[in-house]
Design a protein around this motif. Structure first.
Motif, PDB file in Angstrom:
ATOM      1  N   ALA A 199       5.607  12.956 -16.993  1.00 58.58           N
ATOM      2  CA  ALA A 199       5.091  11.618 -16.690  1.00 58.58           C
ATOM      3  C   ALA A 199       5.656  11.161 -15.348  1.00 58.58           C
ATOM      4  CB  ALA A 199       5.484  10.635 -17.787  1.00 58.58           C
ATOM      5  N   VAL A 200       4.848  10.362 -14.645  1.00 60.16           N
ATOM      6  CA  VAL A 200       5.265   9.801 -13.362  1.00 60.16           C
ATOM      7  C   VAL A 200       4.992   8.302 -13.391  1.00 60.16           C
ATOM      8  CG1 VAL A 200       4.896   9.801 -10.864  1.00 60.16           C
ATOM      9  CG2 VAL A 200       4.711  11.947 -12.151  1.00 60.16           C
ATOM     10  N   THR A 201       6.003   7.527 -13.003  1.00 56.42           N
ATOM     11  CA  THR A 201       5.872   6.075 -12.922  1.00 56.42           C
ATOM     12  C   THR A 201       6.181   5.627 -11.508  1.00 56.42           C
ATOM     13  OG1 THR A 201       6.441   5.709 -15.236  1.00 56.42           O
ATOM     14  CG2 THR A 201       6.789   3.862 -13.746  1.00 56.42           C
ATOM     15  N   LEU A 202       5.312   4.779 -10.982  1.00 55.73           N
ATOM     16  CA  LEU A 202       5.535   4.149  -9.684  1.00 55.73           C
ATOM     17  C   LEU A 202       5.897   2.695  -9.947  1.00 55.73           C
ATOM     18  CD1 LEU A 202       2.396   5.573  -7.922  1.00 55.73           C
ATOM     19  CD2 LEU A 202       4.737   6.243  -7.486  1.00 55.73           C
ATOM     20  N   ASP A 203       7.111   2.332  -9.619  1.00 56.58           N
ATOM     21  CA  ASP A 203       7.566   0.956  -9.788  1.00 56.58           C
ATOM     22  C   ASP A 203       7.282   0.211  -8.491  1.00 56.58           C
ATOM     23  OD1 ASP A 203       8.955  -1.444  -9.923  1.00 56.58           O
ATOM     24  OD2 ASP A 203      10.719  -0.558 -10.872  1.00 56.58           O
ATOM     25  N   LEU A 204       6.254  -0.636  -8.523  1.00 57.12           N
ATOM     26  CA  LEU A 204       5.894  -1.440  -7.356  1.00 57.12           C
ATOM     27  C   LEU A 204       6.215  -2.911  -7.586  1.00 57.12           C
ATOM     28  CD1 LEU A 204       2.415   0.152  -6.463  1.00 57.12           C
ATOM     29  CD2 LEU A 204       4.698   0.864  -5.746  1.00 57.12           C
ATOM     30  N   THR A 205       7.124  -3.186  -8.517  1.00 51.32           N
ATOM     31  CA  THR A 205       7.442  -4.574  -8.859  1.00 51.32           C
ATOM     32  C   THR A 205       8.068  -5.337  -7.695  1.00 51.32           C
ATOM     33  OG1 THR A 205       9.585  -3.917  -9.812  1.00 51.32           O
ATOM     34  CG2 THR A 205       7.713  -4.105 -11.335  1.00 51.32           C
ATOM     35  N   GLU A 206       8.675  -4.620  -6.759  1.00 56.46           N
ATOM     36  CA  GLU A 206       9.295  -5.273  -5.609  1.00 56.46           C
ATOM     37  C   GLU A 206       8.631  -4.888  -4.291  1.00 56.46           C
ATOM     38  OE1 GLU A 206      13.632  -5.257  -5.689  1.00 56.46           O
ATOM     39  OE2 GLU A 206      13.543  -4.858  -7.852  1.00 56.46           O
ATOM     40  N   ALA A 207       7.456  -4.248  -4.376  1.00 59.45           N
ATOM     41  CA  ALA A 207       6.716  -3.898  -3.161  1.00 59.45           C
ATOM     42  C   ALA A 207       5.983  -5.142  -2.654  1.00 59.45           C
ATOM     43  CB  ALA A 207       5.721  -2.783  -3.452  1.00 59.45           C
ATOM     44  N   ILE A 208       6.025  -5.319  -1.346  1.00 61.85           N
ATOM     45  CA  ILE A 208       5.332  -6.450  -0.720  1.00 61.85           C
ATOM     46  C   ILE A 208       3.996  -5.997  -0.157  1.00 61.85           C
ATOM     47  CG2 ILE A 208       5.419  -8.106   1.174  1.00 61.85           C
ATOM     48  CD1 ILE A 208       8.516  -8.021   0.838  1.00 61.85           C
ATOM     49  N   SER A 209       3.999  -4.848   0.518  1.00 63.74           N
ATOM     50  CA  SER A 209       2.760  -4.314   1.075  1.00 63.74           C
ATOM     51  C   SER A 209       2.858  -2.800   1.213  1.00 63.74           C
ATOM     52  CB  SER A 209       2.454  -4.953   2.444  1.00 63.74           C
ATOM     53  OG  SER A 209       3.428  -4.568   3.388  1.00 63.74           O
ATOM     54  N   LEU A 210       1.676  -2.171   1.207  1.00 66.34           N
ATOM     55  CA  LEU A 210       1.570  -0.724   1.354  1.00 66.34           C
ATOM     56  C   LEU A 210       0.538  -0.467   2.433  1.00 66.34           C
ATOM     57  CD1 LEU A 210       1.137   0.095  -2.454  1.00 66.34           C
ATOM     58  CD2 LEU A 210       3.276   0.070  -1.177  1.00 66.34           C
ATOM     59  N   ASP A 211       0.865   0.353   3.430  1.00 67.41           N
ATOM     60  CA  ASP A 211      -0.126   0.643   4.468  1.00 67.41           C
ATOM     61  C   ASP A 211      -1.070   1.734   3.986  1.00 67.41           C
ATOM     62  OD1 ASP A 211       1.207   3.065   4.849  1.00 67.41           O
ATOM     63  OD2 ASP A 211       1.808   2.636   6.905  1.00 67.41           O
ATOM     64  N   SER A 212      -2.100   2.011   4.781  1.00 68.12           N
ATOM     65  CA  SER A 212      -3.132   2.955   4.358  1.00 68.12           C
ATOM     66  C   SER A 212      -2.591   4.375   4.201  1.00 68.12           C
ATOM     67  CB  SER A 212      -4.318   2.926   5.327  1.00 68.12           C
ATOM     68  OG  SER A 212      -3.903   3.219   6.642  1.00 68.12           O
ATOM     69  N   THR A 213      -1.621   4.762   4.995  1.00 69.36           N
ATOM     70  CA  THR A 213      -1.035   6.095   4.842  1.00 69.36           C
ATOM     71  C   THR A 213      -0.334   6.194   3.489  1.00 69.36           C
ATOM     72  OG1 THR A 213      -0.752   6.288   7.235  1.00 69.36           O
ATOM     73  CG2 THR A 213       0.509   7.812   5.866  1.00 69.36           C
TER      74      THR A 213
END
Length: 163
Positions: free
Chosen positions: A50-64
Motif C-alpha cells: 500500500a502507498v499513502t500520500l499525506d498531503l494534509t500540509e501541502a499548500i500547492s503542487l506544480d505540474s511536474t
C-alpha cells in the motif's frame, strides 16, 4: 540534509507494508528529482502492499509534481494492483487533482494531521540540467495522456522541452 526549497518538503516513512510520502508546503520542480527517484526505487523493491500520500500540509503542487504523482499511481496499479491513497482536507488540492484529471487515479480520503513515526527527508540529489529536463518532460507527457485539456495545456511546453 532536509529538502526544504522555499516552503516545500518531502518526507517518507514505512509503516508495516505501507509506504508513506508526506508532501508539505509548496512542492515544486526543485523537489521532483528526489520524488521520482523515491517512486522508482519504491516499486523496484516490491516490498510494499500500500502507498499513502499525506498531503494534509501541502499548500500547492506544480505540474511536474502532479505528473510524477500520476506516474506513482500508474506504477502502484501495475505493481500492487491498487490505487494509492491521498489524505488531505485541502479543497484547493482536491480541486487541482480533479482539474488535472488525476483525482480518479487515487483513493482520496479526508485527511487529518497524522503523527507518522520516523519520518525521514528524501535525499536531495544534485542533478544535471539534462536529467531534470528529462523528468519534467516525462511528467508532462504523463499529464498530457490523462485528458484533452492537459494535452492542450502542456503541448507547447513539451514541444519546447523536446527541441
Amino acid at each position: 540534509m532536509s529538502i526544504d526549497h522555499s516552503t516545500g518538503k518531502i518526507q517518507y516513512t514505512e509503516q508495516g507494508e505501507m509506504f508513506i510520502l508526506k508532501l508539505t508546503g509548496e512542492v515544486r520542480l526543485t523537489l521532483c528529482t528526489a520524488l521520482d527517484t523515491a517512486v522508482s526505487k519504491l516499486f523496484a523493491e516490491k516490498k510494499f502492499k500500500a502507498v499513502t500520500l499525506d498531503l494534509t500540509e501541502a499548500i500547492s503542487l506544480d505540474s511536474t509534481t502532479l505528473g510524477l504523482l500520476a506516474k506513482l499511481s500508474i506504477l502502484a496499479k501495475q505493481s500492487i494492483d491498487q490505487l494509492p491513497v491521498i489524505e488531505t482536507s485541502n479543497q484547493d488540492i482536491i480541486r487541482l487533482l480533479d482539474s488535472m484529471g488525476i483525482a480518479t487515479a487515487f483513493n482520496i480520503i479526508e485527511g487529518r494531521k497524522n503523527d507518522w513515526h520516523n519520518l525521514k527527508d528524501l535525499a536531495s540529489d544534485i542533478c544535471s540540467e539534462a536529467f531534470v529536463k528529462e523528468k519534467v518532460l516525462e511528467a508532462h507527457k504523463i499529464l498530457m495522456d490523462v485528458n484533452d485539456n492537459n494535452k492542450a495545456a502542456f503541448k507547447d511546453l513539451v514541444k519546447t522541452l523536446e527541441a
